[in-house]
Motif scaffolding. Structure first.
Motif, PDB file in Angstrom:
ATOM      1  N   ARG A 191       3.432  37.699  33.138  1.00  0.00           N
ATOM      2  CA  ARG A 191       4.264  37.627  34.343  1.00  0.00           C
ATOM      3  C   ARG A 191       4.575  36.181  34.718  1.00  0.00           C
ATOM      4  N   GLN A 192       3.589  35.298  34.595  1.00  0.00           N
ATOM      5  CA  GLN A 192       3.837  33.888  34.902  1.00  0.00           C
ATOM      6  C   GLN A 192       4.878  33.300  33.963  1.00  0.00           C
ATOM      7  N   HIS A 193       4.835  33.683  32.706  1.00  0.00           N
ATOM      8  CA  HIS A 193       5.831  33.186  31.748  1.00  0.00           C
ATOM      9  C   HIS A 193       7.225  33.711  32.085  1.00  0.00           C
ATOM     10  N   GLN A 194       7.320  34.969  32.506  1.00  0.00           N
ATOM     11  CA  GLN A 194       8.613  35.553  32.845  1.00  0.00           C
ATOM     12  C   GLN A 194       9.171  34.984  34.142  1.00  0.00           C
ATOM     13  N   GLU A 195       8.298  34.658  35.085  1.00  0.00           N
ATOM     14  CA  GLU A 195       8.742  34.187  36.394  1.00  0.00           C
ATOM     15  C   GLU A 195       8.843  32.665  36.477  1.00  0.00           C
ATOM     16  N   ARG A 196       8.587  31.945  35.378  1.00  0.00           N
ATOM     17  CA  ARG A 196       8.631  30.482  35.398  1.00  0.00           C
ATOM     18  C   ARG A 196      10.057  30.006  35.689  1.00  0.00           C
ATOM     19  N   PRO A 197      10.318  29.140  36.742  1.00  0.00           N
ATOM     20  CA  PRO A 197      11.678  28.692  37.079  1.00  0.00           C
ATOM     21  C   PRO A 197      12.248  27.774  36.004  1.00  0.00           C
ATOM     22  N   ASP A 199      14.340  24.607  34.405  1.00  0.00           N
ATOM     23  CA  ASP A 199      14.453  23.187  34.722  1.00  0.00           C
ATOM     24  C   ASP A 199      15.932  22.791  34.675  1.00  0.00           C
TER      25      ASP A 199
END
Length: 248
Positions: A191-197, A199
């Protein structure tokens, strides 16, 4: 008429489970049903059935009820010597399949671990059987008259077997919890990888680099075109002038 190559026909043949074929797969944890409850002694002391069966009461051999008494007596003794028999508590109607170490002539008369003893009391067989009932380790203890095929028995809490099963249960729960923690950690990382904003500066640099990479060769070719055309015209004029001199 549908054929096997017809998608509609194939769709109708799919099982119901295939409806969710394209859904995100759900985690599957195979957790074996525990053999015992977490607090066996407490259940043995508080459960009404155990409380009734823990009192010594009348028991009866229940095997081969449709056979003559003499045949049942022989079958009962043979079963005990093989290490099994069927006993019921008369008051509650609770039937039990008892399994124990078979009788052997090699046992000592005073061996306390003897689970099937024809020698302790004349005309009777004394039995003990260890098993798990309703998630609790118990021990059946009693005797049966060899002629009447009835006697007295009760259930006791098996402290030693309960400790062994408790240890197995704790290990089983710990392994399951560890697998659950590993799965949740993988889900959290996903989930963190998918939700990473994204750049924006990186995208801008990548976009400008792409434009430069694409436009440079085109402009070079465009700039080189007129030069090659001018050179070819000059060479043609020079050739015509030389040709004219030769004619004169």
């Amino acid at each position: 008429m549908h054929t096997m190559n017809d998608p509609a026909a194939l769709a109708g043949m799919l099982p119901f489970e295939s409806i969710g074929l394209y859904e995100q797969p759900k985690p599957r944890f195979i957790f074996k049903m525990p053999r015992v409850v977490p607090d066996q002694k407490s259940k043995f002391e508080s459960d009404e059935l155990f409380r009734r069966l823990s009192r010594e009461s009348e028991v009866r051999y229940t095997g081969y009820r449709d056979r003559p008494q003499e045949e049942r007596q022989v079958r009962f003794q043979n079963g005990c010597r093989e290490g099994h028999t069927e006993i019921a508590f008369v008051a509650t109607g609770t039937n039990m399949q008892l399994v124990f170490n078979p009788s052997s002539n090699g046992y000592s008369m005073t061996d306390p671990s003897r689970e099937c003893d024809f020698d302790k009391e004349h005309g009777k067989v004394h039995l003990r059987s260890h098993f798990i009932m309703n998630g609790v380790c118990v021990r059946w203890r009693g005797w049966v008259d060899l002629e009447r095929l009835d006697g007295v028995g009760c259930l006791e809490f098996d402290e030693d077997k309960a400790q062994i099963e408790d240890s197995i249960l704790r290990d089983q729960i710990e392994r399951y919890n560890q697998r659950l923690r590993d799965f949740e950690e993988k889900q959290r990382a996903y989930r963190q990888h998918q939700e990473r904003p994204a750049d924006p500066d990186l995208e801008l640099r990548m976009g400008s680099g792409l434009q430069h990479h694409v436009s440079s060769p085109v402009s070079a070719r465009c700039n080189a075109g007129p030069q090659r055309i001018n050179l070819s015209l000059q060479a043609r004029k020079k050739s015509d002038i030389n040709h004219g001199h030769h004619q004169h």
